[in-house]
Enzyme design. Structure first.
Site, PDB file in Angstrom:
ATOM      1  N   ASN A 217       0.448  -2.087  11.332  1.00 52.24           N
ATOM      2  CA  ASN A 217       0.097  -3.294  11.740  1.00 52.24           C
ATOM      3  C   ASN A 217       0.804  -3.817  13.328  1.00 52.24           C
ATOM      4  OD1 ASN A 217      -1.353  -3.691   9.489  1.00 52.24           O
ATOM      5  ND2 ASN A 217       0.386  -4.944   8.284  1.00 52.24           N
TER       6      ASN A 217
ATOM      7  N   HIS B  72       1.368   1.959  15.480  1.00 57.43           N
ATOM      8  CA  HIS B  72       0.309   1.363  16.338  1.00 57.43           C
ATOM      9  C   HIS B  72       0.804   0.279  17.370  1.00 57.43           C
ATOM     10  CE1 HIS B  72      -2.643   2.855  12.937  1.00 57.43           C
ATOM     11  NE2 HIS B  72      -1.819   3.842  13.644  1.00 57.43           N
TER      12      HIS B  72
ATOM     13  N   CYS C 273      -0.957  -4.102  37.673  1.00 60.01           N
ATOM     14  CA  CYS C 273       0.331  -4.101  37.537  1.00 60.01           C
ATOM     15  C   CYS C 273       1.129  -4.677  38.936  1.00 60.01           C
ATOM     16  CB  CYS C 273       1.076  -2.836  37.207  1.00 60.01           C
ATOM     17  SG  CYS C 273       2.739  -2.780  37.291  1.00 60.01           S
TER      18      CYS C 273
ATOM     19  N   GLY D 212      -1.713  -2.269   0.922  1.00 62.31           N
ATOM     20  CA  GLY D 212      -2.524  -2.917   1.838  1.00 62.31           C
ATOM     21  C   GLY D 212      -3.253  -2.033   2.924  1.00 62.31           C
ATOM     22  N   SER D 213      -3.440  -0.683   2.534  1.00 64.47           N
ATOM     23  CA  SER D 213      -4.148   0.093   3.729  1.00 64.47           C
ATOM     24  C   SER D 213      -5.160   1.043   2.968  1.00 64.47           C
ATOM     25  CB  SER D 213      -2.909   1.296   4.254  1.00 64.47           C
ATOM     26  OG  SER D 213      -3.778   2.067   5.214  1.00 64.47           O
TER      27      SER D 213
HETATM   28  N1  APR Z   1      -3.998  -7.369  -0.942  1.00 61.67           N
HETATM   29  C1  APR Z   1      -4.223  -6.142  -1.111  1.00 61.67           C
HETATM   30  N2  APR Z   1      -5.137  -4.995  -0.433  1.00 61.67           N
HETATM   31  C2  APR Z   1      -5.762  -5.894   0.414  1.00 61.67           C
HETATM   32  C3  APR Z   1      -5.573  -7.025   0.600  1.00 61.67           C
HETATM   33  C4  APR Z   1      -4.758  -7.916  -0.100  1.00 61.67           C
HETATM   34  N3  APR Z   1      -4.475  -9.132  -0.062  1.00 61.67           N
HETATM   35  N4  APR Z   1      -6.383  -7.438   1.598  1.00 61.67           N
HETATM   36  C5  APR Z   1      -7.219  -6.156   2.378  1.00 61.67           C
HETATM   37  N5  APR Z   1      -6.614  -5.361   1.279  1.00 61.67           N
HETATM   38  C6  APR Z   1      -7.081  -3.869   1.390  1.00 61.67           C
HETATM   39  C7  APR Z   1      -8.458  -3.518   1.605  1.00 61.67           C
HETATM   40  O1  APR Z   1      -9.185  -3.378   0.568  1.00 61.67           O
HETATM   41  C8  APR Z   1      -8.456  -2.239   2.523  1.00 61.67           C
HETATM   42  O2  APR Z   1      -8.562  -1.437   1.700  1.00 61.67           O
HETATM   43  O3  APR Z   1      -6.446  -3.265   2.668  1.00 61.67           O
HETATM   44  C9  APR Z   1      -7.113  -2.130   3.222  1.00 61.67           C
HETATM   45  C10 APR Z   1      -6.995  -2.436   4.702  1.00 61.67           C
HETATM   46  O4  APR Z   1      -7.544  -1.123   5.172  1.00 61.67           O
HETATM   47  P1  APR Z   1      -8.118  -1.249   6.614  1.00 61.67           P
HETATM   48  O5  APR Z   1      -8.887  -2.511   7.071  1.00 61.67           O
HETATM   49  O6  APR Z   1      -8.843   0.142   6.971  1.00 61.67           O
HETATM   50  O7  APR Z   1      -6.583  -1.369   7.453  1.00 61.67           O
HETATM   51  P2  APR Z   1      -5.442  -0.373   7.853  1.00 61.67           P
HETATM   52  O8  APR Z   1      -5.528   0.517   6.551  1.00 61.67           O
HETATM   53  O9  APR Z   1      -4.334  -1.007   8.117  1.00 61.67           O
HETATM   54  O10 APR Z   1      -6.349   0.572   8.846  1.00 61.67           O
HETATM   55  C11 APR Z   1      -5.357   1.296   9.767  1.00 61.67           C
HETATM   56  O11 APR Z   1      -6.990   1.420  11.530  1.00 61.67           O
HETATM   57  O12 APR Z   1      -8.306   0.638  12.876  1.00 61.67           O
HETATM   58  C12 APR Z   1      -7.197   0.995  13.006  1.00 61.67           C
HETATM   59  O13 APR Z   1      -5.503   0.515  14.325  1.00 61.67           O
HETATM   60  C13 APR Z   1      -6.330   0.196  12.993  1.00 61.67           C
HETATM   61  O14 APR Z   1      -4.132  -0.157  12.025  1.00 61.67           O
HETATM   62  C14 APR Z   1      -5.227   0.014  11.848  1.00 61.67           C
HETATM   63  C15 APR Z   1      -5.494   1.246  11.392  1.00 61.67           C
END
Ligand code: APR
Length: 263
Positions: A111, A130, A163, A203-204
């Site tokens: 994040n 990131h 810049c 949460g990923s």
């Molecule tokens: N509680 C639990 N899980 C949650 C919640 C919540 N309140 N809200 C969303 N989620 C889950 C979703 O179901 C999803 O599987 O969190 C996950 C978020 O996944 P992404 O949206 O893909 O985010 P992330 O995994 O952080 O993405 C990684 O991708 O686009 C790039 O740079 C961006 O850092 C990011 C990277």
């Protein structure tokens, strides 16, 4: 306990015990930990990639195409507006409490919102793979600008200048697709993943690399792997415990159980 068929309450107790007994815990977070605060994640329905084209916001497009750069800055103008008044939620505060209790060695986060710092976790224990959206840097000389200076320009409909030191391109200090990750953060995250005995993903979607190598690296190095997510992830099959649920709801119960040693 297999972590497969147990009830959610049993899984919450299981995670609390693992956190309390772990010698070295790394917590890996994604955009899902911040949705309860009001920041959209990327891949849920209605998420950021439903509204913006990630290819249009890639690093190669940004550095080579003035139109893409202009679109990128409009994206950030909206993103800064959406995120600037956002507060940490129960899940962020749970991780800050875990650090206070001595049950958290490090947070490795994908994040860019800075909410772990805002919730009270020690900045030196947070590794931002990131980058961070609250800084703007020159891609050539690394000169730093505050986000608000640039945001005001965008709000006045002005172009983002080059810049002031070297005339290079300015860009938020975040990692776009096709851009390399900050070396130190990635190196430290890899070192921590190899030596921890508990690696908790919260949460990923675990689909973006190299970040998503880290849970695998931890597991291969002997750590127990726990995944807390609203939806299944591709790494659920190698996890020792999978909890399907809301980060804020589950982590606030888990930390209460750790604090009261109710496990
Ligand atoms: N509680 C639990 N899980 C949650 C919640 C919540 N309140 N809200 C969303 N989620 C889950 C979703 O179901 C999803 O599987 O969190 C996950 C978020 O996944 P992404 O949206 O893909 O985010 P992330 O995994 O952080 O993405 C990684 O991708 O686009 C790039 O740079 C961006 O850092 C990011 C990277």
């Amino acid at each position: 306990m297999t972590g497969r068929d147990d009830s959610k309450e049993e899984k919450i107790t299981d995670l609390a015990r693992r956190l309390a007994e772990s010698r070295e815990t790394v917590i890996f977070t994604g955009a899902g930990i911040s949705t309860e605060s009001g920041i959209a994640d990327f891949r849920s329905p209605g998420g950021i990639w439903d509204r913006f084209d990630p290819n249009e916001l890639s690093y190669p497009s940004f550095v080579s195409n003035p139109v893409s750069r202009r679109n990128y800055w409009q994206f950030y103008r909206e993103y800064w507006k959406e995120a600037r008044d956002v507060e940490p939620n129960r899940a962020h505060f749970a991780l800050a409490k875990l650090e206070d209790l001595g049950n958290l060695s490090a947070i490795v986060t994908q994040n860019i919102d800075g909410l772990h710092q805002k919730a009270g976790n020690s900045p030196e224990k947070i590794f931002e793979l990131h980058g961070n959206m609250w800084e703007v840097r020159c891609l050539s000389c690394n000169d730093i600008y505050t986000w608000n200076d640039i945001f005001q320009l965008l709000e006045e409909g002005k172009e983002v200048h080059s810049c002031r030191q070297c005339g290079g391109l300015l860009k938020p200090a975040t990692v776009s697709f096709g851009q390399s990750l900050p070396e130190r953060a990635l190196r430290e995250a890899q070192r921590l993943s190899e030596r921890c005995d508990l690696f908790l993903c919260i949460g990923s979607s675990l689909v973006v690399y190299p970040a998503a190598y880290l849970p695998e690296q931890a597991k291969n190095s002997g750590a127990k792997l726990v995944i807390l997510n609203r939806e299944p992830t591709p790494l659920d099959g190698i996890a020792d415990l999978v909890i399907s649920g809301e980060a804020g709801d589950v982590m606030s119960q888990v930390v209460k159980a750790v604090e009261t040693r109710s496990f």
